[in-house]
Scaffold this active site. Structure first.
Site, PDB file in Angstrom:
ATOM      1  N   GLU A 155       0.819  -1.208   0.000  1.00  0.00           N
ATOM      2  CA  GLU A 155       0.000   0.000   0.000  1.00  0.00           C
ATOM      3  C   GLU A 155       0.856   1.264   0.000  1.00  0.00           C
ATOM      4  OE1 GLU A 155      -4.177  -1.108   1.986  1.00  0.00           O
ATOM      5  OE2 GLU A 155      -2.590  -0.924   3.458  1.00  0.00           O
TER       6      GLU A 155
ATOM      7  N   CYS B  90       3.483   8.506   0.874  1.00  0.00           N
ATOM      8  CA  CYS B  90       4.117   7.618   1.840  1.00  0.00           C
ATOM      9  C   CYS B  90       4.260   6.268   1.153  1.00  0.00           C
ATOM     10  CB  CYS B  90       3.230   7.516   3.081  1.00  0.00           C
ATOM     11  SG  CYS B  90       3.838   6.324   4.289  1.00  0.00           S
TER      12      CYS B  90
ATOM     13  N   CYS C  19       7.310  -6.905   7.480  1.00  0.00           N
ATOM     14  CA  CYS C  19       8.445  -6.295   8.185  1.00  0.00           C
ATOM     15  C   CYS C  19       8.874  -7.230   9.299  1.00  0.00           C
ATOM     16  CB  CYS C  19       8.039  -4.939   8.766  1.00  0.00           C
ATOM     17  SG  CYS C  19       9.369  -4.128   9.677  1.00  0.00           S
TER      18      CYS C  19
ATOM     19  N   CYS D  98       7.626  -4.720  15.891  1.00  0.00           N
ATOM     20  CA  CYS D  98       7.150  -3.768  16.900  1.00  0.00           C
ATOM     21  C   CYS D  98       5.749  -4.194  17.335  1.00  0.00           C
ATOM     22  CB  CYS D  98       7.132  -2.353  16.342  1.00  0.00           C
ATOM     23  SG  CYS D  98       8.736  -1.851  15.710  1.00  0.00           S
TER      24      CYS D  98
ATOM     25  N   CYS E  82       2.396  -2.457  15.828  1.00  0.00           N
ATOM     26  CA  CYS E  82       2.311  -2.097  14.406  1.00  0.00           C
ATOM     27  C   CYS E  82       1.617  -3.156  13.547  1.00  0.00           C
ATOM     28  CB  CYS E  82       3.716  -1.833  13.868  1.00  0.00           C
ATOM     29  SG  CYS E  82       3.721  -1.476  12.106  1.00  0.00           S
TER      30      CYS E  82
ATOM     31  N   GLY F  24       7.291  -1.708   6.113  1.00  0.00           N
ATOM     32  CA  GLY F  24       8.685  -2.140   6.012  1.00  0.00           C
ATOM     33  C   GLY F  24       9.660  -1.252   6.749  1.00  0.00           C
TER      34      GLY F  24
ATOM     35  N   LEU G 144      11.314   6.516  18.076  1.00  0.00           N
ATOM     36  CA  LEU G 144      11.839   6.316  19.425  1.00  0.00           C
ATOM     37  C   LEU G 144      10.774   5.646  20.316  1.00  0.00           C
ATOM     38  CD1 LEU G 144      14.296   6.784  21.248  1.00  0.00           C
ATOM     39  CD2 LEU G 144      13.384   9.050  21.786  1.00  0.00           C
ATOM     40  N   HIS G 145       9.658   6.298  20.447  1.00  0.00           N
ATOM     41  CA  HIS G 145       8.454   5.733  21.092  1.00  0.00           C
ATOM     42  C   HIS G 145       8.567   5.398  22.580  1.00  0.00           C
ATOM     43  CE1 HIS G 145       7.024   5.733  17.082  1.00  0.00           C
ATOM     44  NE2 HIS G 145       7.305   4.517  16.733  1.00  0.00           N
TER      45      HIS G 145
ATOM     46  N   ASN H 148      -2.873   5.054  16.310  1.00  0.00           N
ATOM     47  CA  ASN H 148      -4.048   4.601  15.575  1.00  0.00           C
ATOM     48  C   ASN H 148      -4.355   3.171  15.989  1.00  0.00           C
ATOM     49  OD1 ASN H 148      -4.417   6.963  13.885  1.00  0.00           O
ATOM     50  ND2 ASN H 148      -2.466   6.367  12.966  1.00  0.00           N
TER      51      ASN H 148
ATOM     52  N   CYS I 184      -0.825   6.123   9.837  1.00  0.00           N
ATOM     53  CA  CYS I 184       0.415   5.466  10.246  1.00  0.00           C
ATOM     54  C   CYS I 184       0.122   4.137  10.919  1.00  0.00           C
ATOM     55  CB  CYS I 184       1.150   6.302  11.273  1.00  0.00           C
ATOM     56  SG  CYS I 184       1.644   7.875  10.663  1.00  0.00           S
TER      57      CYS I 184
HETATM   58  N1  SAH Z   1       9.707   0.935   9.765  1.00  0.00           N
HETATM   59  C1  SAH Z   1       9.888   2.327   9.858  1.00  0.00           C
HETATM   60  C2  SAH Z   1       8.982   3.109   8.939  1.00  0.00           C
HETATM   61  C3  SAH Z   1       7.564   2.636   8.809  1.00  0.00           C
HETATM   62  S1  SAH Z   1       6.525   2.801  10.222  1.00  0.00           S
HETATM   63  C4  SAH Z   1       9.743   2.798  11.290  1.00  0.00           C
HETATM   64  O1  SAH Z   1       9.304   2.022  12.119  1.00  0.00           O
HETATM   65  O2  SAH Z   1      10.126   3.929  11.571  1.00  0.00           O
HETATM   66  C5  SAH Z   1       6.189   4.550  10.250  1.00  0.00           C
HETATM   67  C6  SAH Z   1       5.823   5.094  11.630  1.00  0.00           C
HETATM   68  O3  SAH Z   1       4.495   4.672  12.018  1.00  0.00           O
HETATM   69  C7  SAH Z   1       6.741   4.598  12.717  1.00  0.00           C
HETATM   70  O4  SAH Z   1       7.111   5.649  13.560  1.00  0.00           O
HETATM   71  C8  SAH Z   1       5.864   3.600  13.441  1.00  0.00           C
HETATM   72  O5  SAH Z   1       6.296   3.363  14.730  1.00  0.00           O
HETATM   73  C9  SAH Z   1       4.529   4.269  13.371  1.00  0.00           C
HETATM   74  N2  SAH Z   1       3.402   3.397  13.680  1.00  0.00           N
HETATM   75  C10 SAH Z   1       3.330   2.058  13.599  1.00  0.00           C
HETATM   76  N3  SAH Z   1       2.105   1.627  13.971  1.00  0.00           N
HETATM   77  C11 SAH Z   1       1.398   2.723  14.292  1.00  0.00           C
HETATM   78  C12 SAH Z   1       0.054   2.944  14.715  1.00  0.00           C
HETATM   79  N4  SAH Z   1      -0.796   1.949  14.855  1.00  0.00           N
HETATM   80  N5  SAH Z   1      -0.341   4.221  14.958  1.00  0.00           N
HETATM   81  C13 SAH Z   1       0.501   5.247  14.760  1.00  0.00           C
HETATM   82  N6  SAH Z   1       1.763   5.103  14.334  1.00  0.00           N
HETATM   83  C14 SAH Z   1       2.206   3.860  14.107  1.00  0.00           C
HETATM   84 FE1  SF4 Z   2       8.310  -2.512  10.947  1.00  0.00          FE
HETATM   85 FE2  SF4 Z   2       8.189   0.147  11.367  1.00  0.00          FE
HETATM   86 FE3  SF4 Z   2       6.060  -1.443  11.863  1.00  0.00          FE
HETATM   87 FE4  SF4 Z   2       8.190  -1.559  13.454  1.00  0.00          FE
HETATM   88  S1  SF4 Z   2       6.844   0.210  13.146  1.00  0.00           S
HETATM   89  S2  SF4 Z   2       7.073  -3.336  12.626  1.00  0.00           S
HETATM   90  S3  SF4 Z   2       9.852  -1.250  11.992  1.00  0.00           S
HETATM   91  S4  SF4 Z   2       7.005  -1.048   9.871  1.00  0.00           S
END
Ligand code: SAH
Ligand code: SF4
Length: 337
Positions: A89, A102, A109, A113, A116, A156, A212-213, A287, A330
């Site tokens: 997507e 984006c 991936c 995390c 995600c 990814g 960072l989170h 989200n 995101c």
């Molecule tokens: N893999 C890379 C880029 C893709 S994720 C990364 O992790 O940075 C892009 C961003 O979306 C990251 O900061 C990720 O932590 C965040 N993200 C993942 N799941 C999310 C969600 N459910 N709500 C908001 N942001 C989220």
């Molecule tokens: Fe992969 Fe980024 Fe999702 Fe973490 S947040 S699982 S690195 S896409």
């Protein structure tokens, strides 16, 4: 045979030189492919027939299939099917400063995390350079407008597909290809430290965003597996090194997860970790997805958290929310549907 969209101009120059031809052919080809947007080498009129038959032996034109398109206010989400049937997507967003896309960098991936959606499917494979570029080209065709900004923040981990991402950025930025300003390109990583160090040398104009989170290792260990390989201290060190080499401000992404990383103490801890670093924090309201149990922090909690960071002199912005109705926000993108 390879896709014509997979090669940088520099590599195409080497290809022509190795075939006893002239270097400038590469620029000619780029102008036909990216300016005139030809779909077959037969459309080229200023290069001799022999050279054209040679290119045809080595390169082909390809495209992604748009399987579905969904629209929400200011957002278009595309589901693309790749030549091997895998799906990815991409999301186009309209801003007052231009149009951004984006893009995804992998199918699935492996970073795992906990919060995600994109990572629920393990990595199937990396996207090729052309598969990344075609997301931009075909979205531009579809909206019939120019995309001005690229964020590599879809499905990814871009630094787990490092070489392809670098070539993709090179073509996106090339004045003879997409001509997207280097400062209009952003790559987001979950924090693969050796690649941040390498990126500082390879790609210094690009914006770097780091997920960072969490303000400490205890919390980050729980939500991001990558922290076990590269902890916060190592990550911050590599970001400082990145800023020293590139002189660019770095973005730290911080999703607000209810009861996990959103307390006042966490805000003070975060401010301490980031003190003195040329950065800003992008607060992302989480989200929620159907498949994962995490909850978004209350708005008042988010406001308080940002307030503390500001009081502590940390630059902070709250990410504008896009496309949640069409699950284009995101972390809601998936590889399969
Ligand atoms: N893999 C890379 C880029 C893709 S994720 C990364 O992790 O940075 C892009 C961003 O979306 C990251 O900061 C990720 O932590 C965040 N993200 C993942 N799941 C999310 C969600 N459910 N709500 C908001 N942001 C989220
Ligand atoms: Fe992969 Fe980024 Fe999702 Fe973490 S947040 S699982 S690195 S896409």
């Amino acid at each position: 045979m390879r896709s014509i969209y997979s090669i940088t101009r520099k590599k195409l120059e080497d290809y022509f030189l190795n075939n006893g031809d002239k270097k400038f052919r590469a620029t000619q080809i780029f102008e036909w492919v990216y300016r005139k947007k030809i779909k077959s080498f037969d459309e080229i009129s200023n290069i001799n027939k022999n050279a054209i038959s040679k290119i045809k032996e080595d390169f082909y034109f390809n495209s992604l299939k748009i399987v579905r398109k969904q629209e929400d206010e200011g957002v278009k989400k595309y589901l693309f099917s790749l030549s091997d049937g895998n799906k990815i997507e991409s999301v186009v967003m309209y801003h007052d400063y231009g149009i951004s896309i984006c893009i995804s960098s992998q199918i699935g991936c492996n970073m795992g995390c906990a919060f995600c959606e994109s990572g629920r499917l393990k990595k199937v494979r990396n996207l090729t350079v052309d598969e990344m570029l075609l997301q931009v080209l075909q979205a531009e065709d579809d909206i019939n407008d120019r995309i001005s900004h690229i964020v590599v923040m879809g499905i990814g981990e871009p630094f787990d597909n490092y070489d392809n991402v670098i070539d993709f950025i090179n073509i996106a930025n090339d004045a003879y290809a997409l001509a997207i300003g280097i400062r209009h390109i952003t790559v987001s990583t979950s924090g693969i430290v050796p690649k941040i160090n390498k990126f500082a040398k390879d790609c210094s104009g690009v914006n770097l965003a780091v997920s960072l989170h969490a303000p400490n290792n205890e919390i980050r260990d729980k939500i991001m597996k990558v922290n076990k390989a590269y902890n916060i201290e190592e990550l911050i060190e590599s970001v400082k090194n990145y800023i020293k080499i590139t002189n660019r401000r770095v973005t730290f992404e911080y999703i607000m997860l209810k009861g996990i990383n959103d307390t006042e103490t966490n805000a003070y801890e975060l401010a301490k970790v980031l003190k003195g670093i040329n950065c800003y924090v992008n607060i992302i309201p989480y989200n929620e997805t159907n498949n994962i149990g995490f909850k978004r922090s209350n708005t008042s909690q988010i406001t308080r958290f940002c307030g503390i960071l500001k009081e502590e002199n940390i630059n902070v912005t709250i990410r504008r929310e896009f496309g949640s109705k069409v699950s284009a926000a995101c972390g809601q993108l998936r590889s399969e549907n």
